[in-house]
Design a protein around this motif. Structure first.
Motif, PDB file in Angstrom:
ATOM      1  N   GLU A  81       0.829  -1.206   0.000  1.00  0.00           N
ATOM      2  CA  GLU A  81       0.000   0.000   0.000  1.00  0.00           C
ATOM      3  C   GLU A  81       0.865   1.258   0.000  1.00  0.00           C
ATOM      4  OE1 GLU A  81      -2.984   0.038   3.017  1.00  0.00           O
ATOM      5  OE2 GLU A  81      -3.822  -1.912   2.423  1.00  0.00           O
ATOM      6  N   GLN A  82       2.003   1.194   0.688  1.00  0.00           N
ATOM      7  CA  GLN A  82       2.905   2.342   0.704  1.00  0.00           C
ATOM      8  C   GLN A  82       3.457   2.615  -0.690  1.00  0.00           C
ATOM      9  OE1 GLN A  82       5.786   2.624   4.070  1.00  0.00           O
ATOM     10  NE2 GLN A  82       4.839   0.710   4.770  1.00  0.00           N
ATOM     11  N   LEU A  83       3.873   1.572  -1.386  1.00  0.00           N
ATOM     12  CA  LEU A  83       4.443   1.740  -2.718  1.00  0.00           C
ATOM     13  C   LEU A  83       3.372   2.170  -3.722  1.00  0.00           C
ATOM     14  CD1 LEU A  83       7.154   1.610  -4.079  1.00  0.00           C
ATOM     15  CD2 LEU A  83       6.754  -0.800  -4.622  1.00  0.00           C
ATOM     16  N   GLY A 142      14.765  -4.813   6.440  1.00  0.00           N
ATOM     17  CA  GLY A 142      14.782  -6.233   6.138  1.00  0.00           C
ATOM     18  C   GLY A 142      13.551  -6.768   5.449  1.00  0.00           C
ATOM     19  N   VAL A 143      12.701  -5.856   4.932  1.00  0.00           N
ATOM     20  CA  VAL A 143      11.468  -6.320   4.276  1.00  0.00           C
ATOM     21  C   VAL A 143      11.613  -6.375   2.751  1.00  0.00           C
ATOM     22  CG1 VAL A 143       9.941  -5.590   6.137  1.00  0.00           C
ATOM     23  CG2 VAL A 143      10.533  -3.963   4.334  1.00  0.00           C
ATOM     24  N   LEU A 144      12.629  -5.698   2.222  1.00  0.00           N
ATOM     25  CA  LEU A 144      12.939  -5.765   0.790  1.00  0.00           C
ATOM     26  C   LEU A 144      14.446  -5.945   0.625  1.00  0.00           C
ATOM     27  CD1 LEU A 144      10.808  -2.904  -0.866  1.00  0.00           C
ATOM     28  CD2 LEU A 144      10.312  -5.352  -0.843  1.00  0.00           C
ATOM     29  N   ARG A 145      14.845  -6.525  -0.500  1.00  0.00           N
ATOM     30  CA  ARG A 145      16.258  -6.667  -0.824  1.00  0.00           C
ATOM     31  C   ARG A 145      16.589  -5.671  -1.929  1.00  0.00           C
ATOM     32  NH1 ARG A 145      15.965 -11.412  -2.334  1.00  0.00           N
ATOM     33  NH2 ARG A 145      16.077 -11.119  -4.598  1.00  0.00           N
ATOM     34  N   VAL A 146      17.174  -4.545  -1.510  1.00  0.00           N
ATOM     35  CA  VAL A 146      17.462  -3.460  -2.457  1.00  0.00           C
ATOM     36  C   VAL A 146      18.930  -3.077  -2.322  1.00  0.00           C
ATOM     37  CG1 VAL A 146      16.714  -1.223  -3.324  1.00  0.00           C
ATOM     38  CG2 VAL A 146      15.113  -2.627  -2.014  1.00  0.00           C
ATOM     39  N   GLU A 147      19.787  -3.708  -3.103  1.00  0.00           N
ATOM     40  CA  GLU A 147      21.213  -3.426  -3.028  1.00  0.00           C
ATOM     41  C   GLU A 147      21.559  -2.073  -3.651  1.00  0.00           C
ATOM     42  OE1 GLU A 147      23.143  -5.216  -1.312  1.00  0.00           O
ATOM     43  OE2 GLU A 147      21.797  -6.925  -0.980  1.00  0.00           O
ATOM     44  N   ASP A 148      20.769  -1.661  -4.646  1.00  0.00           N
ATOM     45  CA  ASP A 148      21.040  -0.401  -5.345  1.00  0.00           C
ATOM     46  C   ASP A 148      19.740   0.402  -5.439  1.00  0.00           C
ATOM     47  OD1 ASP A 148      21.744   1.682  -6.999  1.00  0.00           O
ATOM     48  OD2 ASP A 148      22.859   0.438  -8.408  1.00  0.00           O
ATOM     49  N   ILE A 192       8.194  -4.432  -9.157  1.00  0.00           N
ATOM     50  CA  ILE A 192       9.258  -3.930  -8.287  1.00  0.00           C
ATOM     51  C   ILE A 192       9.358  -4.777  -7.018  1.00  0.00           C
ATOM     52  CG2 ILE A 192       9.934  -2.006  -6.782  1.00  0.00           C
ATOM     53  CD1 ILE A 192      10.670  -1.573  -9.678  1.00  0.00           C
ATOM     54  N   LEU A 193       8.234  -5.073  -6.417  1.00  0.00           N
ATOM     55  CA  LEU A 193       8.249  -5.881  -5.196  1.00  0.00           C
ATOM     56  C   LEU A 193       8.810  -7.280  -5.459  1.00  0.00           C
ATOM     57  CD1 LEU A 193       4.836  -4.892  -3.538  1.00  0.00           C
ATOM     58  CD2 LEU A 193       7.137  -4.202  -2.834  1.00  0.00           C
ATOM     59  N   PHE A 194       8.426  -7.866  -6.576  1.00  0.00           N
ATOM     60  CA  PHE A 194       8.934  -9.198  -6.914  1.00  0.00           C
ATOM     61  C   PHE A 194      10.448  -9.164  -7.119  1.00  0.00           C
ATOM     62  CE2 PHE A 194      10.133 -12.382 -10.106  1.00  0.00           C
ATOM     63  CZ  PHE A 194       9.682 -13.543  -9.473  1.00  0.00           C
ATOM     64  N   SER A 195      10.936  -8.130  -7.826  1.00  0.00           N
ATOM     65  CA  SER A 195      12.370  -8.040  -8.087  1.00  0.00           C
ATOM     66  C   SER A 195      13.169  -7.804  -6.814  1.00  0.00           C
ATOM     67  CB  SER A 195      12.644  -6.909  -9.094  1.00  0.00           C
ATOM     68  OG  SER A 195      12.432  -5.641  -8.501  1.00  0.00           O
TER      69      SER A 195
END
Length: 202
Positions: A81-83, A142-148, A192-195
């Protein structure tokens, strides 16, 4: 607000209107001074030339673009919902007639002046947009994996633009109706969430 600051703002507002109406090349400092109800000398006191004035207007627009995706990350609100809210804010910005009109002027001028493109857009990578900050916070939580975050942010905004902004700029709007807009947002957000390795809790 000081008188000089008010006058500068009046000049910027008048110039924005003139550029939108007539384009960069056909707009003169005389016309801007007349529209701002001031002297050409006063305009030059604030802006040394038309290019500097136009760059200031574009900077205003970019600041608006950066702030459009500003939404503090919440560890308690549903992530999706935030995204979705951020995506809606971006599309609402794309829908603004002034943003659309000014973007067309900017693109037309950029095609004829490569130095303008470098001066105005060359340093954009130094700034962190609202969506970048949100992605970075989600990663640290820790809820998403976003290296960049910068790259994922560009992907997010780029997909919204390809579905909505660029067709509108080209005069072939695709997302005006709510069901179409919702479909675009849902698709972009889910990709985006899946990636980023998001797994919704049941």
């Amino acid at each position: 607000m000081k008188l000089s600051e008010r006058k500068r703002l009046d000049i910027l507002n008048a110039a924005r209107t003139e550029f939108i109406r007539h384009g960069f090349a056909a707009t003169s400092m005389d016309a801007i001074a007349k529209a701002a109800a001031t002297s050409k000398r006063t305009v030059y006191n604030h802006f040394s030339c038309k290019d500097v004035l136009f760059e200031a207007i574009v900077a205003q627009m970019l600041e608006q673009v950066f702030s459009a995706s500003a939404l503090p990350f919440s560890s308690t609100e549903p992530l999706r919902e935030q995204l979705v809210s951020i995506a809606r804010q971006e599309i609402e910005l794309f829908e603004q007639e002034e943003v659309i009109a000014l973007s067309r002027v900017v693109l037309a001028h950029a095609m004829h002046d490569g130095s303008f493109t470098q001066k105005v857009f060359g340093s954009l990578g130094e700034y962190e947009t609202g969506i970048q900050a949100w992605l970075r916070a989600a990663h640290h939580a820790g809820v998403l994996r976003v290296e960049d975050p910068a790259m994922v942010s560009e992907q997010f905004i780029g997909m919204l633009k390809s579905f909505y902004f660029w067709p509108v700029i080209m005069g072939i709007p695709k997302g005006g109706k709510a069901p179409v807009k919702d479909k675009i947002i849902d698709s972009v957000v889910d990709m985006i969430l899946f990636s980023c390795g998001y797994q919704a809790k049941n």
